[in-house]
Design a protein around this motif. Structure first.
Motif, PDB file in Angstrom:
ATOM      1  N   GLY A  78       0.862  -1.116   0.103  1.00 12.14           N
ATOM      2  CA  GLY A  78      -0.142  -0.086  -0.041  1.00 12.14           C
ATOM      3  C   GLY A  78       0.919   1.335   0.029  1.00 12.14           C
ATOM      4  O   GLY A  78       0.744   2.239  -0.728  1.00 12.14           O
ATOM      5  N   VAL A  79       2.023   1.247   0.890  1.00  7.85           N
ATOM      6  CA  VAL A  79       2.703   2.536   0.827  1.00  7.85           C
ATOM      7  C   VAL A  79       3.553   2.528  -0.481  1.00  7.85           C
ATOM      8  O   VAL A  79       3.693   3.652  -0.813  1.00  7.85           O
ATOM      9  CB  VAL A  79       3.866   2.110   1.920  1.00  7.85           C
ATOM     10  N   SER A  80       3.951   1.574  -0.833  1.00  2.06           N
ATOM     11  CA  SER A  80       4.648   1.582  -2.171  1.00  2.06           C
ATOM     12  C   SER A  80       3.841   1.849  -3.186  1.00  2.06           C
ATOM     13  O   SER A  80       4.205   2.886  -4.284  1.00  2.06           O
ATOM     14  CB  SER A  80       5.188   0.293  -2.750  1.00  2.06           C
ATOM     15  N   ARG A  81       2.697   1.540  -3.447  1.00  2.00           N
ATOM     16  CA  ARG A  81       1.657   1.963  -4.415  1.00  2.00           C
ATOM     17  C   ARG A  81       1.578   3.530  -4.440  1.00  2.00           C
ATOM     18  O   ARG A  81       1.616   4.177  -5.412  1.00  2.00           O
ATOM     19  CB  ARG A  81       0.353   1.329  -4.226  1.00  2.00           C
ATOM     20  N   VAL A  82       1.239   4.258  -3.138  1.00  2.00           N
ATOM     21  CA  VAL A  82       0.926   5.476  -2.890  1.00  2.00           C
ATOM     22  C   VAL A  82       2.045   6.356  -3.448  1.00  2.00           C
ATOM     23  O   VAL A  82       1.975   7.393  -3.943  1.00  2.00           O
ATOM     24  CB  VAL A  82       0.764   5.812  -1.492  1.00  2.00           C
ATOM     25  N   LYS A  83       3.381   6.021  -2.968  1.00  2.00           N
ATOM     26  CA  LYS A  83       4.545   6.548  -3.719  1.00  2.00           C
ATOM     27  C   LYS A  83       4.673   6.668  -5.103  1.00  2.00           C
ATOM     28  O   LYS A  83       5.131   7.805  -5.693  1.00  2.00           O
ATOM     29  CB  LYS A  83       5.818   5.787  -2.843  1.00  2.00           C
ATOM     30  N   ARG A  84       4.351   5.378  -5.712  1.00  2.00           N
ATOM     31  CA  ARG A  84       4.572   5.608  -7.147  1.00  2.00           C
ATOM     32  C   ARG A  84       3.397   6.364  -7.589  1.00  2.00           C
ATOM     33  O   ARG A  84       3.784   7.267  -8.653  1.00  2.00           O
ATOM     34  CB  ARG A  84       4.292   4.063  -7.618  1.00  2.00           C
ATOM     35  N   GLU A  85       2.172   6.476  -7.569  1.00  2.00           N
ATOM     36  CA  GLU A  85       1.005   7.169  -7.812  1.00  2.00           C
ATOM     37  C   GLU A  85       1.473   8.782  -7.570  1.00  2.00           C
ATOM     38  O   GLU A  85       1.148   9.755  -8.541  1.00  2.00           O
ATOM     39  CB  GLU A  85      -0.149   7.042  -7.168  1.00  2.00           C
ATOM     40  N   ARG A  86       2.115   9.068  -6.511  1.00  5.81           N
ATOM     41  CA  ARG A  86       2.384  10.532  -6.094  1.00  5.81           C
ATOM     42  C   ARG A  86       3.470  11.028  -7.158  1.00  5.81           C
ATOM     43  O   ARG A  86       3.369  12.125  -7.405  1.00  5.81           O
ATOM     44  CB  ARG A  86       3.065  10.617  -4.493  1.00  5.81           C
ATOM     45  N   LYS A  87       4.128  10.068  -7.441  1.00  2.00           N
ATOM     46  CA  LYS A  87       5.282  10.363  -8.404  1.00  2.00           C
ATOM     47  C   LYS A  87       4.851  10.513  -9.766  1.00  2.00           C
ATOM     48  O   LYS A  87       5.219  11.537 -10.528  1.00  2.00           O
ATOM     49  CB  LYS A  87       6.372   9.097  -8.271  1.00  2.00           C
ATOM     50  N   ASN A  88       3.969  10.050 -10.111  1.00  6.83           N
ATOM     51  CA  ASN A  88       3.079   9.812 -11.296  1.00  6.83           C
ATOM     52  C   ASN A  88       2.259  11.176 -11.547  1.00  6.83           C
ATOM     53  O   ASN A  88       2.221  11.756 -12.700  1.00  6.83           O
ATOM     54  CB  ASN A  88       2.464   8.718 -11.811  1.00  6.83           C
ATOM     55  N   PHE A  89       1.572  11.201 -10.342  1.00  6.21           N
ATOM     56  CA  PHE A  89       0.217  12.295 -10.726  1.00  6.21           C
ATOM     57  C   PHE A  89       0.298  13.412  -9.514  1.00  6.21           C
ATOM     58  O   PHE A  89      -0.675  14.144  -9.527  1.00  6.21           O
ATOM     59  CB  PHE A  89      -1.131  11.616 -10.609  1.00  6.21           C
ATOM     60  N   THR A  90       1.213  13.327  -8.562  1.00  4.98           N
ATOM     61  CA  THR A  90       1.253  13.930  -7.579  1.00  4.98           C
ATOM     62  C   THR A  90       0.083  13.671  -6.285  1.00  4.98           C
ATOM     63  O   THR A  90       0.273  14.567  -5.355  1.00  4.98           O
ATOM     64  CB  THR A  90       1.261  15.558  -7.443  1.00  4.98           C
ATOM     65  N   VAL A  91      -0.764  13.009  -6.791  1.00  5.53           N
ATOM     66  CA  VAL A  91      -1.637  12.276  -5.515  1.00  5.53           C
ATOM     67  C   VAL A  91      -1.839  10.957  -5.869  1.00  5.53           C
ATOM     68  O   VAL A  91      -1.079  10.349  -6.733  1.00  5.53           O
ATOM     69  CB  VAL A  91      -3.074  13.142  -5.955  1.00  5.53           C
ATOM     70  N   ARG A  92      -2.610  10.370  -4.611  1.00  3.55           N
ATOM     71  CA  ARG A  92      -2.696   8.971  -4.774  1.00  3.55           C
ATOM     72  C   ARG A  92      -4.271   8.761  -4.896  1.00  3.55           C
ATOM     73  O   ARG A  92      -5.265   9.243  -4.547  1.00  3.55           O
ATOM     74  CB  ARG A  92      -2.394   8.174  -3.542  1.00  3.55           C
ATOM     75  N   SER A  93      -4.636   7.539  -5.887  1.00  3.74           N
ATOM     76  CA  SER A  93      -5.974   7.314  -6.068  1.00  3.74           C
ATOM     77  C   SER A  93      -6.709   6.863  -4.916  1.00  3.74           C
ATOM     78  O   SER A  93      -7.905   6.837  -4.866  1.00  3.74           O
ATOM     79  CB  SER A  93      -5.979   6.180  -7.120  1.00  3.74           C
ATOM     80  N   GLU A  94      -5.972   5.851  -4.063  1.00  6.34           N
ATOM     81  CA  GLU A  94      -6.559   5.395  -2.756  1.00  6.34           C
ATOM     82  C   GLU A  94      -5.496   5.619  -1.642  1.00  6.34           C
ATOM     83  O   GLU A  94      -4.340   5.851  -1.867  1.00  6.34           O
ATOM     84  CB  GLU A  94      -6.912   3.867  -3.106  1.00  6.34           C
ATOM     85  N   ASP A  95      -5.991   5.702  -0.395  1.00  5.92           N
ATOM     86  CA  ASP A  95      -5.096   5.669   0.631  1.00  5.92           C
ATOM     87  C   ASP A  95      -4.153   4.711   1.029  1.00  5.92           C
ATOM     88  O   ASP A  95      -4.341   3.405   0.349  1.00  5.92           O
ATOM     89  CB  ASP A  95      -5.663   6.247   1.850  1.00  5.92           C
TER      90      ASP A  95
END
Length: 391
Positions: free
Chosen positions: A33-50
């Motif tokens: 979950g933490v890894s996904r959030v970091k990747r999404e923030r890198k791509n979009f500056t926001v995360r799709s799910e917490d």
């Protein structure tokens, strides 16, 4: 007898808390979950799910699947040696170190335990854990593998389609394109009958076979089931459901072959071998089909395609969906992300969109915008090259 069963159910449930896979799965889900959030923030500056999304998916559907498996295991009186439970846990921990969640499919964890048990049978290792094992245990392990594989298919079909993660990558031509990634871990807690000294036989035909014991114990075993899939050429929901149906079909085939193993033991070996080869074949088939399809989430000449929707955003409340095209914003044609936000900024109190849905039908959606609403509606697009920077 009823009191014995009730007490054993309570004790068996308590034994779940002694199983290392239970705690390790919580750790893995949190880590992904933490890894996904970091990747999404890198791509979009926001995360799709917490970051807790993966943790929330661990149990609900898995508990239902586990209950069904428990009823079948106990109802049929299918007994497994404690050694098999230990080896399945060991295989789960071992495959998890590869960081490839797909290797936590039952075909790989239970399959590895099956062949390891066959190799270690009769050897005096870890006390008497692997001694005095009857050959009839192997069809039971094959049946368990089949049930877990069918359960895996239902988990993919019903749960994996939720919250697929948008991701930006580079195509072979160097263009920025979008894909969706599914990394999911489930816990399926199921009661297993273990040779012991607590429960007496309730029926003449129960269990299917004996291991030289006249009584058994219940153990609530947490089976970790993982899935990993990257989708580029289809809508995420359709691709995931397609894979789920294929896995269910494989599980049914394994069950039919494994059942024959009670009369012809070689069938149990065949069932487990088919499970491993078949599950790997389904993964390769999915990957080959994806390679032969054009990118679904690529920039179009007309309109902008929705790659992701943020939870609780205005876009979600407007019932916008991943894969739809937005062709007009407030009456203005849009062709990329910049023109979308430019047209949106012309009226900060109201938003009207012309949308081409995934069936090719045009529909109109509109909504008043309020203070505190996400200023970008909560929509994720395949971003401009200069904005993403090739990350």
């Amino acid at each position: 007898m009823a009191q014995d069963w009730f007490l054993e159910l309570v004790k068996g449930t308590g034994r779940l808390l002694l199983h290392p896979v239970f705690y390790y799965s919580l750790f893995l889900a949190a880590l992904f979950g933490v890894s996904r959030v970091k990747r999404e923030r890198k791509n979009f500056t926001v995360r799709s799910e917490d970051a807790f999304f993966e943790l929330r998916q661990l149990f609900p559907v898995g508990i239902v699947i586990g209950l069904v498996i428990s009823l079948i295991i106990i109802g049929a009186g299918i007994v497994l040696p404690f050694a098999a439970i230990v080896l399945i846990a060991a295989a789960t921990l071992l495959w998890s170190f590869t960081a490839r969640l797909r290797l936590l499919a039952p075909a790989y964890t239970v399959g590895a335990a099956f062949f390891a048990l066959a190799f270690l049978s009769g050897k005096k290792i870890v006390g008497d854990l692997f001694t005095n094992l009857d050959e009839k245990i192997y069809p039971s392990i094959a049946i368990l593998l089949a049930l877990l594989t069918i359960g895996e298919g239902f988990l993919i079909l019903k749960n994996a389609k939720k919250g697929t993660s948008p991701k930006l990558i580079k195509s072979k031509r160097g263009q920025t394109v979008g894909v969706h990634e599914v990394k999911r871990l489930w816990l399926v807690p199921a009661f297993m009958l273990i040779p012991g000294n607590t429960l007496t036989l309730p029926f003449d035909w129960w269990p299917v076979f004996t291991l030289g014991e006249n009584s058994y114990s219940l153990l609530l075993v947490p089976f970790a089931i993982g899935m990993q899939q990257q989708i580029k050429g289809m809508l995420p929901r359709e691709a995931v459901q397609q894979q789920g149906r294929r896995v269910i079909g494989l599980g049914i085939l394994i069950a039919l072959i494994a059942a024959i193993g009670y009369w012809y033991p070689i069938a149990a070996i065949a069932a487990v071998s088919i499970a491993i080869i078949g599950r790997e074949a389904l993964t390769l088939l999915q990957q080959m089909q994806e390679e032969n399809r054009p990118f679904y989430f690529a920039k179009k000449n007309q309109g902008v395609m929705i790659l992701g929707i943020l939870r609780g955003s205005p876009a979600e409340k407007m019932a916008l969906e991943v894969g739809e095209h937005i062709t007009k914003v407030n009456g203005t044609y849009v062709h990329d992300e910049s023109s979308f936000y430019e047209a949106l900024s012309r009226n900060r109190a109201h938003c009207k969109l012309e949308v081409l849905d995934t069936n090719g039908q045009i529909r109109f959606v509109q909504r008043a915008l309020f203070e505190g609403d996400h200023h970008e509606l909560g929509i994720l697009f395949v971003q401009d090259e200069k904005k993403w920077g090739g990350k």
